[in-house]
Design a protein around this motif. Structure first.
Motif, mmCIF file in Angstrom:
data_model
loop_
_atom_site.group_PDB
_atom_site.id
_atom_site.type_symbol
_atom_site.label_atom_id
_atom_site.label_comp_id
_atom_site.label_asym_id
_atom_site.label_seq_id
_atom_site.Cartn_x
_atom_site.Cartn_y
_atom_site.Cartn_z
ATOM 1 N N ALA A 1 0.764 -1.199 0.083
ATOM 2 C CA ALA A 1 0.010 -0.146 0.102
ATOM 3 C C ALA A 1 0.900 1.373 0.021
ATOM 4 N N ILE A 2 2.019 1.330 0.854
ATOM 5 C CA ILE A 2 2.759 2.429 0.834
ATOM 6 C C ILE A 2 3.527 2.649 -0.528
ATOM 7 N N ARG A 3 3.921 1.588 -1.230
ATOM 8 C CA ARG A 3 4.366 1.670 -2.496
ATOM 9 C C ARG A 3 3.473 2.261 -3.469
ATOM 10 N N LEU A 4 2.300 1.759 -3.370
ATOM 11 C CA LEU A 4 1.362 2.300 -4.268
ATOM 12 C C LEU A 4 0.974 3.782 -4.038
ATOM 13 N N LEU A 5 0.996 4.199 -2.678
ATOM 14 C CA LEU A 5 0.816 5.623 -2.317
ATOM 15 C C LEU A 5 1.856 6.552 -3.177
ATOM 16 N N ALA A 6 3.111 6.014 -2.964
ATOM 17 C CA ALA A 6 4.178 6.972 -3.912
ATOM 18 C C ALA A 6 3.942 6.817 -5.066
ATOM 19 N N ARG A 7 3.615 5.940 -5.812
ATOM 20 C CA ARG A 7 3.197 5.772 -7.292
ATOM 21 C C ARG A 7 2.217 6.760 -7.524
ATOM 22 N N ALA A 8 1.062 6.528 -6.813
ATOM 23 C CA ALA A 8 -0.072 7.809 -6.634
ATOM 24 C C ALA A 8 0.272 9.089 -6.865
#
Length: 469
Positions: free
Chosen positions: A235-242
């Motif tokens: 989830a944290i990695r997805l946040l960075a991408r978002a």
């Protein structure tokens, strides 16, 4: 318990407020004396119902003169007991209901303390503007309450907390004087910022009677998606991408565990499983843009690449406003869905976003040592590091036995939060629940400074005396 209120003070309060401005009717008082989770119940000899700022000033001034304690209350949606009186005069702002102005040019709205968040949203939308403080309790939570608690909500990632959304305040100070601070200035560098002292003070430094609030454009492009993934680190990695995909367009990034989703499906009518298959964790993502179609395109790129890279397992982009509302309903009902499940240790904590996964792993291990069969329900605003970490009694277990472990369990959770540079109260405030415990984690120099401020403004400590330091 606060000292009894003298009969002559009650008589003077009645005279000041007049007919309709007060109540001692037990039925009228009852709903204001119980907190939403039923953990705190209180009592009051007198409910003050001022209809104007001048009425508030008269009540507070009279109580200051007599040394009588006051507990201010807005919509009674607080979760840490700060709004529940224990013998104090209860001052409700429910009759302060005016939206005094909505200025679409200055992007400012002035609302009195008793205006609900929903009413504020509607008033802003009528001028094609948005007030972006969004809470699950927005139909009941009031402007005065969210200012006094520095409420956060789901859009902090883009717009900040209440502290970032207030331009000016009108308030009655503990001696009964009215501070006319409803400025509309974005810049005012002329000394200490009194409004920032009052924001988050939970009524200890005065009663907020009105607020000047920032407004924003209504953005034409919005995309909402529910994502299934394996763990919080993904989830944290997805946040960075978002953030990279949408720039400043990430409005919400909400994390939910499967445990919480199951509770909602079981206990809240009308909920549906958000994806075709079950996942250990879910993220609700919302992007918005001022350019038509931009948020939708960014969401498709973000999720398409994340699926291709194996970062996420599944995703669904809302195809209608009703589907987006269904996704949000699942998130907003995380707390209500727990109520039928029995005793719970509740935690509202924050850590640096980069430490969210570490916190969940460390807290989970600590809780399992104390209550091996407990059900852990973690959810919240992972985009700003705020996690609601709730530990429910074992399925079919004993409420009393689980509650008996709360203090030790919560201490362990809070110690982990502190070790990660976090806070034991992210958005709910300290209230009666955490005021004493907060002393464990604050430096003496800070506590002494806070106490000096309070003593200067409220030397008789009449304002919400059981809350803060």
């Amino acid at each position: 318990m606060t000292a009894p209120v003298p009969a002559d003070v009650l008589s003077r309060l009645k005279a000041v407020l007049g007919e309709g401005g007060w109540s001692q009717d037990p039925d009228r008082l009852a709903p204001k004396l119980v907190e939403w989770r039923d953990r705190w119940s209180g009592q009051t000899p007198f409910l003050a119902l001022p209809g104007s700022t001048a009425d508030v000033a008269a009540v507070v001034g009279l109580c200051f003169e007599a040394g009588v304690a006051i507990t201010p209350q807005g919509g009674n949606t607080g979760l840490v007991g700060g709004q529940i009186p224990m013998g104090e005069v209860l001052l409700s702002t429910e009759r302060l209901k005016a939206v005094r102005d909505v200025d679409a040019f200055d992007d400012v709205m002035v609302c009195e303390a008793g205006v609900t968040l929903s009413e504020a949203h509607e008033a802003a939308l009528a001028k094609n503007r948005r007030f972006p403080l969004d809470l699950a309790s927005q139909g009941t939570a009031t402007i005065g309450g969210v200012v006094s608690t520095n409420a956060g909500g789901t859009a902090v990632l883009r717009y900040g907390t209440t502290r970032d959304l207030v331009i000016g305040l009108e308030a009655v100070l503990p001696n009964g004087e009215i501070w006319h601070g409803l400025k509309r200035l974005r810049k005012d560098n002329t000394g200490y910022d009194l409004k920032q002292l009052l924001i988050g003070a939970e009524g200890t430094l005065g009663v907020v009677t009105a607020a000047a609030l920032k407004l924003f454009p209504v953005l034409p492009s919005r995309a909402t998606a529910m994502v299934g993934l394996s763990d919080p680190r993904a989830a944290i990695r997805l946040l960075a991408r978002a953030k990279e995909a949408a720039g400043g367009g990430v409005e919400a990034f909400e994390l939910m565990s499967r445990v919480g989703v199951d509770f909602a499906l079981k206990n809240i009518e009308g909920q549906r499983d958000p994806l075709l298959t079950r996942h250990a964790w879910y993220v609700l993502v919302e992007l918005a843009s001022g350019e038509p179609g931009a948020a939708e395109a960014a969401m498709e790129r973000l999720l398409g690449q994340a699926l291709e890279d194996g970062l996420i397992a599944d995703a669904a982009i809302a195809q209608s406003e009703s589907q987006a509302k269904a996704f949000w309903s699942l998130r907003e009902n995380q707390s209500p869905a727990q109520k039928p499940e029995g005793a719970t240790w509740k935690h509202d904590v924050s850590v640096p976003v980069s430490k969210v996964a570490d916190f969940l792993e460390m807290a989970g291990a600590a809780v399992r040592e104390i209550a091996p069969a407990a059900r852990i329900c973690a959810f919240g605003h992972v985009g700003d590091g705020n996690i609601h970490y709730d530990v429910l009694r074992p399925d079919g277990g004993d409420d009393a036995a689980h509650s008996a472990l709360r203090d030790n369990g919560s201490r362990r959770v809070h110690d982990i939060v502190a070790s990660l540079g976090g806070s034991i109260s992210a958005e709910h405030g300290l209230g009666a629940m955490k005021s004493a415990e907060a002393l464990r984690y604050k430096a003496a120099v800070e506590v002494n400074a806070l106490r000096a401020i309070r003593a200067a403004l409220d030397p008789k400590r009449i304002m919400n005396p059981r809350v803060h330091f």
